[in-house]
Structure formats: C-alpha cells, structure tokens
Design a protein around this motif. Structure first.
Motif, PDB file in Angstrom:
ATOM      1  N   ALA A  26       0.829  -1.208   0.000  1.00 39.24           N
ATOM      2  CA  ALA A  26       0.000   0.000   0.000  1.00 39.24           C
ATOM      3  C   ALA A  26       0.862   1.256   0.000  1.00 39.24           C
ATOM      4  O   ALA A  26       0.585   2.228  -0.723  1.00 39.24           O
ATOM      5  N   ALA A  27       1.934   1.257   0.810  1.00 34.15           N
ATOM      6  CA  ALA A  27       2.827   2.422   0.851  1.00 34.15           C
ATOM      7  C   ALA A  27       3.515   2.626  -0.492  1.00 34.15           C
ATOM      8  O   ALA A  27       3.632   3.767  -0.977  1.00 34.15           O
ATOM      9  N   MET A  28       3.975   1.539  -1.109  1.00 36.42           N
ATOM     10  CA  MET A  28       4.628   1.652  -2.405  1.00 36.42           C
ATOM     11  C   MET A  28       3.642   2.111  -3.481  1.00 36.42           C
ATOM     12  O   MET A  28       4.018   2.807  -4.432  1.00 36.42           O
ATOM     13  N   ALA A  29       2.381   1.703  -3.344  1.00 34.53           N
ATOM     14  CA  ALA A  29       1.367   2.141  -4.303  1.00 34.53           C
ATOM     15  C   ALA A  29       1.172   3.653  -4.230  1.00 34.53           C
ATOM     16  O   ALA A  29       1.091   4.339  -5.258  1.00 34.53           O
ATOM     17  N   VAL A  30       1.095   4.179  -3.005  1.00 37.07           N
ATOM     18  CA  VAL A  30       0.956   5.625  -2.839  1.00 37.07           C
ATOM     19  C   VAL A  30       2.188   6.337  -3.377  1.00 37.07           C
ATOM     20  O   VAL A  30       2.081   7.355  -4.074  1.00 37.07           O
ATOM     21  N   LEU A  31       3.355   5.798  -3.066  1.00 32.43           N
ATOM     22  CA  LEU A  31       4.596   6.388  -3.592  1.00 32.43           C
ATOM     23  C   LEU A  31       4.590   6.397  -5.118  1.00 32.43           C
ATOM     24  O   LEU A  31       4.951   7.401  -5.747  1.00 32.43           O
ATOM     25  N   ALA A  32       4.183   5.280  -5.726  1.00 30.54           N
ATOM     26  CA  ALA A  32       4.160   5.200  -7.188  1.00 30.54           C
ATOM     27  C   ALA A  32       3.185   6.215  -7.772  1.00 30.54           C
ATOM     28  O   ALA A  32       3.483   6.857  -8.795  1.00 30.54           O
ATOM     29  N   PHE A  33       2.038   6.381  -7.152  1.00 31.77           N
ATOM     30  CA  PHE A  33       1.076   7.377  -7.630  1.00 31.77           C
ATOM     31  C   PHE A  33       1.684   8.769  -7.606  1.00 31.77           C
ATOM     32  O   PHE A  33       1.579   9.532  -8.579  1.00 31.77           O
ATOM     33  N   HIS A  34       2.335   9.097  -6.521  1.00 32.58           N
ATOM     34  CA  HIS A  34       2.924  10.429  -6.412  1.00 32.58           C
ATOM     35  C   HIS A  34       4.106  10.620  -7.357  1.00 32.58           C
ATOM     36  O   HIS A  34       4.185  11.622  -8.074  1.00 32.58           O
ATOM     37  N   TYR A  35       5.015   9.662  -7.391  1.00 35.85           N
ATOM     38  CA  TYR A  35       6.225   9.823  -8.187  1.00 35.85           C
ATOM     39  C   TYR A  35       5.955   9.749  -9.681  1.00 35.85           C
ATOM     40  O   TYR A  35       6.578  10.471 -10.468  1.00 35.85           O
ATOM     41  N   PHE A  36       5.059   8.875 -10.106  1.00 36.78           N
ATOM     42  CA  PHE A  36       4.890   8.593 -11.529  1.00 36.78           C
ATOM     43  C   PHE A  36       3.617   9.166 -12.138  1.00 36.78           C
ATOM     44  O   PHE A  36       3.400   9.037 -13.333  1.00 36.78           O
ATOM     45  N   VAL A  37       2.783   9.821 -11.302  1.00 42.50           N
ATOM     46  CA  VAL A  37       1.549  10.417 -11.819  1.00 42.50           C
ATOM     47  C   VAL A  37       1.302  11.821 -11.275  1.00 42.50           C
ATOM     48  O   VAL A  37       1.026  12.749 -12.029  1.00 42.50           O
ATOM     49  N   ALA A  38       1.412  12.005  -9.974  1.00 50.34           N
ATOM     50  CA  ALA A  38       0.898  13.222  -9.350  1.00 50.34           C
ATOM     51  C   ALA A  38       1.896  14.369  -9.229  1.00 50.34           C
ATOM     52  O   ALA A  38       1.512  15.535  -9.320  1.00 50.34           O
ATOM     53  N   PHE A  39       3.188  14.073  -9.030  1.00 53.29           N
ATOM     54  CA  PHE A  39       4.146  15.122  -8.667  1.00 53.29           C
ATOM     55  C   PHE A  39       4.717  15.829  -9.900  1.00 53.29           C
ATOM     56  O   PHE A  39       5.920  15.780 -10.181  1.00 53.29           O
ATOM     57  N   ARG A  40       3.891  16.567 -10.609  1.00 53.24           N
ATOM     58  CA  ARG A  40       4.355  17.279 -11.789  1.00 53.24           C
ATOM     59  C   ARG A  40       5.366  18.359 -11.437  1.00 53.24           C
ATOM     60  O   ARG A  40       6.373  18.560 -12.138  1.00 53.24           O
ATOM     61  N   SER A  41       5.130  19.074 -10.366  1.00 51.56           N
ATOM     62  CA  SER A  41       6.035  20.165 -10.007  1.00 51.56           C
ATOM     63  C   SER A  41       7.410  19.656  -9.603  1.00 51.56           C
ATOM     64  O   SER A  41       8.400  20.384  -9.708  1.00 51.56           O
ATOM     65  N   VAL A  42       7.501  18.415  -9.156  1.00 48.72           N
ATOM     66  CA  VAL A  42       8.783  17.840  -8.782  1.00 48.72           C
ATOM     67  C   VAL A  42       9.608  17.499 -10.026  1.00 48.72           C
ATOM     68  O   VAL A  42      10.819  17.748 -10.073  1.00 48.72           O
ATOM     69  N   TRP A  43       8.945  16.948 -11.042  1.00 50.67           N
ATOM     70  CA  TRP A  43       9.640  16.569 -12.276  1.00 50.67           C
ATOM     71  C   TRP A  43       9.730  17.717 -13.273  1.00 50.67           C
ATOM     72  O   TRP A  43      10.512  17.668 -14.224  1.00 50.67           O
ATOM     73  N   ASP A  44       8.881  18.730 -13.101  1.00 54.55           N
ATOM     74  CA  ASP A  44       8.760  19.825 -14.060  1.00 54.55           C
ATOM     75  C   ASP A  44       8.255  19.332 -15.409  1.00 54.55           C
ATOM     76  O   ASP A  44       8.473  19.975 -16.432  1.00 54.55           O
ATOM     77  N   GLU A  45       7.623  18.178 -15.396  1.00 57.53           N
ATOM     78  CA  GLU A  45       6.958  17.597 -16.553  1.00 57.53           C
ATOM     79  C   GLU A  45       5.814  16.736 -16.043  1.00 57.53           C
ATOM     80  O   GLU A  45       5.764  16.399 -14.855  1.00 57.53           O
ATOM     81  N   THR A  46       4.921  16.351 -16.949  1.00 59.32           N
ATOM     82  CA  THR A  46       3.843  15.465 -16.554  1.00 59.32           C
ATOM     83  C   THR A  46       4.401  14.060 -16.349  1.00 59.32           C
ATOM     84  O   THR A  46       4.896  13.432 -17.292  1.00 59.32           O
ATOM     85  N   PRO A  47       4.363  13.523 -15.124  1.00 60.55           N
ATOM     86  CA  PRO A  47       4.985  12.222 -14.863  1.00 60.55           C
ATOM     87  C   PRO A  47       4.435  11.089 -15.721  1.00 60.55           C
ATOM     88  O   PRO A  47       5.177  10.192 -16.114  1.00 60.55           O
ATOM     89  N   ALA A  48       3.131  11.126 -16.014  1.00 62.58           N
ATOM     90  CA  ALA A  48       2.543  10.064 -16.828  1.00 62.58           C
ATOM     91  C   ALA A  48       3.158  10.007 -18.220  1.00 62.58           C
ATOM     92  O   ALA A  48       3.173   8.944 -18.856  1.00 62.58           O
ATOM     93  N   GLU A  49       3.660  11.126 -18.702  1.00 65.48           N
ATOM     94  CA  GLU A  49       4.337  11.144 -19.999  1.00 65.48           C
ATOM     95  C   GLU A  49       5.786  10.678 -19.897  1.00 65.48           C
ATOM     96  O   GLU A  49       6.353  10.174 -20.868  1.00 65.48           O
ATOM     97  N   LEU A  50       6.371  10.841 -18.716  1.00 66.46           N
ATOM     98  CA  LEU A  50       7.735  10.344 -18.504  1.00 66.46           C
ATOM     99  C   LEU A  50       7.763   8.832 -18.315  1.00 66.46           C
ATOM    100  O   LEU A  50       8.732   8.163 -18.682  1.00 66.46           O
ATOM    101  N   PHE A  51       6.688   8.306 -17.717  1.00 64.95           N
ATOM    102  CA  PHE A  51       6.618   6.876 -17.408  1.00 64.95           C
ATOM    103  C   PHE A  51       5.335   6.277 -17.988  1.00 64.95           C
ATOM    104  O   PHE A  51       4.492   5.761 -17.237  1.00 64.95           O
ATOM    105  N   PRO A  52       5.159   6.334 -19.289  1.00 67.74           N
ATOM    106  CA  PRO A  52       3.885   5.886 -19.878  1.00 67.74           C
ATOM    107  C   PRO A  52       3.593   4.404 -19.669  1.00 67.74           C
ATOM    108  O   PRO A  52       2.433   4.007 -19.572  1.00 67.74           O
ATOM    109  N   ALA A  53       4.632   3.582 -19.575  1.00 67.89           N
ATOM    110  CA  ALA A  53       4.422   2.137 -19.453  1.00 67.89           C
ATOM    111  C   ALA A  53       3.741   1.750 -18.148  1.00 67.89           C
ATOM    112  O   ALA A  53       3.077   0.715 -18.070  1.00 67.89           O
TER     113      ALA A  53
END
Length: 384
Positions: A26-53
């Motif tokens: 569950a913790a890793m799922a929340v982390l994955a949501f934030h890192y690979f979908v939600a945290f746009r301001s952290v990546w300065d790009e849309t995470p879903a486009e960085l990690f489409p797979a």
C-alpha cells in the motif's frame, strides 16, 4: 473454514506477516502514484508522460490509502480487544507520533533551509507547530505534507471505535457498530455537509468496516453475517473509489491520470479478496522474517517519500534518466525511513512497553506485540 494459523494469530498475538506485506504494498502504491503520476512540479513535466508504461497502474496507487484503511480496520479492532481506553490511546500515540514529529520537522527544514519550492505548503512557524498536533485540519491549518490528510481520517476512526473500547468489544456490539456506520455512510453518500464528513466519513467508512469484518472472521469464523457486512461495504467502497478517481481525472485530465473505471473496480475487489485471504488463513505461509522489516519501514516511507522526492528528484532529473532518478530516490527514502524507525520509533515503543511491564501484567496481546518479532509495530497510517 478459517485458517488455523490466521485465527490463532489474531486471538493469541502471533504476527500476521501477510499484513506487513500488504501495508508495504500500500505504501509503495501511494509512492508510485505520487512519483509517476501526481508530482508534476517535482519533475517539471507530466509524470505520466515520462513513465507511460506504468502510468495506469501507478495511477491506481491513489487507492493505496484505501487499502491502508482496510488494514487499519482489521488491526485496530484486533488491538482493542480486552484493552482499556487509556491503553488504546497510549498505543496510538506511541505508534503515530514519533515518526510524524520527525516528518514535520524534516518538512519545515526542507522548505526553511533549502531552495526547494515544489509542493511547498507555505506555512509559517506557527503553522508547523499546529501540524505537530496532527489536528491541523480541525483548526483550519494547511497540512505541512500532503499525506497527512489520511492521518486525520485515522484519528477520527480511532475516536469512533473508542465507543467499542469503552463498552467492551463483543461480536454483537461490533456488528451493531459496523451496521450503523455502514447505514449512515450509505445514506449520506455524496453529502458535502461538514459534520457528516467529519463524523461519519462516508467516503472511507466502508474500508474500515470491511477490515473489521475480516478480523471478526479470524476470531469467530467466516459467518454469513460477516460476509454480508463485507459485501455491503465492498459495494460502497467501489462507489467511493470510482468517485475519488473520477474527481482526480476531472482535475488533471485523463492523459495525466489514465485510469479506466474497470481498473478501479478490479483494484477494490482485489483489496477485498486479499483481506479475505488473510482472514481465511490462505496467506499463512508468508513467514519470511524480512516482511517484519518491510512492515517497520512502511509508515516512515509513507511520511517521508514526499520530502525525498522534493529534495532528490530536482537535483538528479537533469543528469540521470527518469527511471534511474526514481530508483535512487526510492532507495534513499527507504534507507532514511529505516533509520527513522530505528532512531525515533523503536526506542519510544520499547520504552513504553518496558514501563508498562514494570507497572503490572501486560494487556492482552495484539498484532503489535509479537514475541517472534524483534520489535513492535502497529498498523499504518495512510496513508494514507
């Protein structure tokens, strides 16, 4: 028939290692949501486009907190059996606050001592001080860390279940408690009333009740009434999950949150199936001692993965590939989380346990106190 290991563990204090695994997932799922979908301001790009797979499965990580709530319903009902209100309150303070206080301090230092700006809560020292109480939402103060919202939900669950602590937990009283809460949650589904949300929590009640029903199966066997309660809660949970994901998609667009409805339904059903397997003892062979370590770092990972992302990802994103940046960040957060557990959480828990042993007979054992494990650990947070 209920699995003998699961039932014995629930009644006698044996650690359900499978819950450690589910909490870590569950913790890793929340982390994955934030890192690979939600945290746009952290990546300065849309995470879903960085990690489409992995964008769809990562988007489903938004529901990791709901799995935390189910596990909490299971574990907290287990832990209150035969325990007084004072003991219950102390166990929750010892479990939640040490790592949380470190988290608030780290967040304040992150934005006060560095040039980090992503996800900045823009709090002054007074705002951080109020956050130390974990009651900031009650006072209208913004969360220092976005994940703290789930702790406010947890605290309200503890307040509600204190009714069972006061009157004593029995099968009949639990069924009444769960039935009334489910009926109220169903009746007020979609309500925007402040007091309804504060006291009944219609968006999350079903998950807690579902977890409670599965714990009762470990204690009393898989009775029909408990399956019925679990089934009703599952229906409400699916509806709540669909609304939550739809709200996120409406906010950011489907391209940034590519999660179809069928996947949401399947995920919630999977949560219930996994908890049923725990209740029936079907996951009892998961005895690897390393699961205890995963359980130990779960709560700190949940608390610190945001700060880790804000500090590390912007520093590495222009020099390392996105995948490698993410891996380095996850490893660093996990290592720091284990350090927090060893330095902040475990010493406090061991001190309190030693004091209680000197004062008299230990309370009835629960999932948090296990002779087979080198330390004690309560349920999550959730996140959640």
């Amino acid at each position: 028939m209920t699995g003998t290991r699961s039932r014995g563990a629930a009644e006698g204090g044996g650690r359900l290692a499978e819950l450690d695994l589910l909490r870590f997932v569950a913790a890793m799922a929340v982390l994955a949501f934030h890192y690979f979908v939600a945290f746009r301001s952290v990546w300065d790009e849309t995470p879903a486009e960085l990690f489409p797979a992995i964008s769809t499965i990562s988007g489903l990580g938004i529901l990791g907190v709901e799995l935390f709530f189910m596990i909490s319903g299971f574990v907290i009902l287990m832990s209150i059996w035969g325990r007084g209100l004072g003991g219950f309150a102390l166990s929750r303070v010892v479990r939640l606050y040490p790592a949380y206080w470190v988290s608030v301090g780290v967040t304040a230092a992150l934005y006060g001592l560095t040039s980090a700006t992503a996800l900045d809560p823009k709090l002054d020292s007074g705002g951080y001080a109020v956050n130390l109480t974990m009651l900031q939402r009650l006072f209208g103060v913004y969360d220092a860390n976005g994940v703290y919202w789930s702790l406010w939900v947890e605290l309200r669950f503890y307040l509600l279940i204190s009714v069972l602590v006061i009157f004593g937990a029995t099968l009949g009283r639990c069924l009444v408690f769960m039935g009334v809460w489910l009926l109220a949650a169903g009746f007020f589904t979609g309500s925007d009333d402040y007091w309804v949300e504060l006291l009944i929590m219609p968006k999350y009640a079903a998950y807690f009740v579902g977890g409670m029903a599965f714990y009762l199966m470990t204690r009393y066997g898989p009775r029909l009434i408990l399956w019925c309660v679990a089934g009703v809660s599952a229906g409400l949970a699916v509806n709540a999950a669909l609304d939550r994901v739809a709200g996120r998609i409406e906010l950011v667009g489907y391209a940034a949150m590519p999660v179809p409805e069928w996947a949401v339904v399947a995920t919630v059903i999977a949560f219930y199936a996994l908890m049923a397997m725990v209740a029936l003892g079907w996951l009892g062979r998961l005895r690897w001692r390393g699961l205890v370590v995963l359980g130990a770092v779960t709560y700190p990972v949940y608390l610190f993965h945001t700060a880790g992302a804000v500090l590390i990802i912007p520093a590495l994103r222009d020099t390392l590939p996105p995948w490698l940046t993410a891996v380095v960040t996850v490893l660093a957060v996990t290592a720091f989380s284990y350090l927090v557990y060893r330095v902040a959480e475990r010493p406090v828990q061991e001190f309190v346990k030693a004091r209680r042993r000197r004062r008299g007979p230990a309370p009835e054992p629960s999932w948090e106190r296990v002779s087979a494990a080198p330390h004690s650990l309560g349920e999550k947070a959730s996140v959640p």
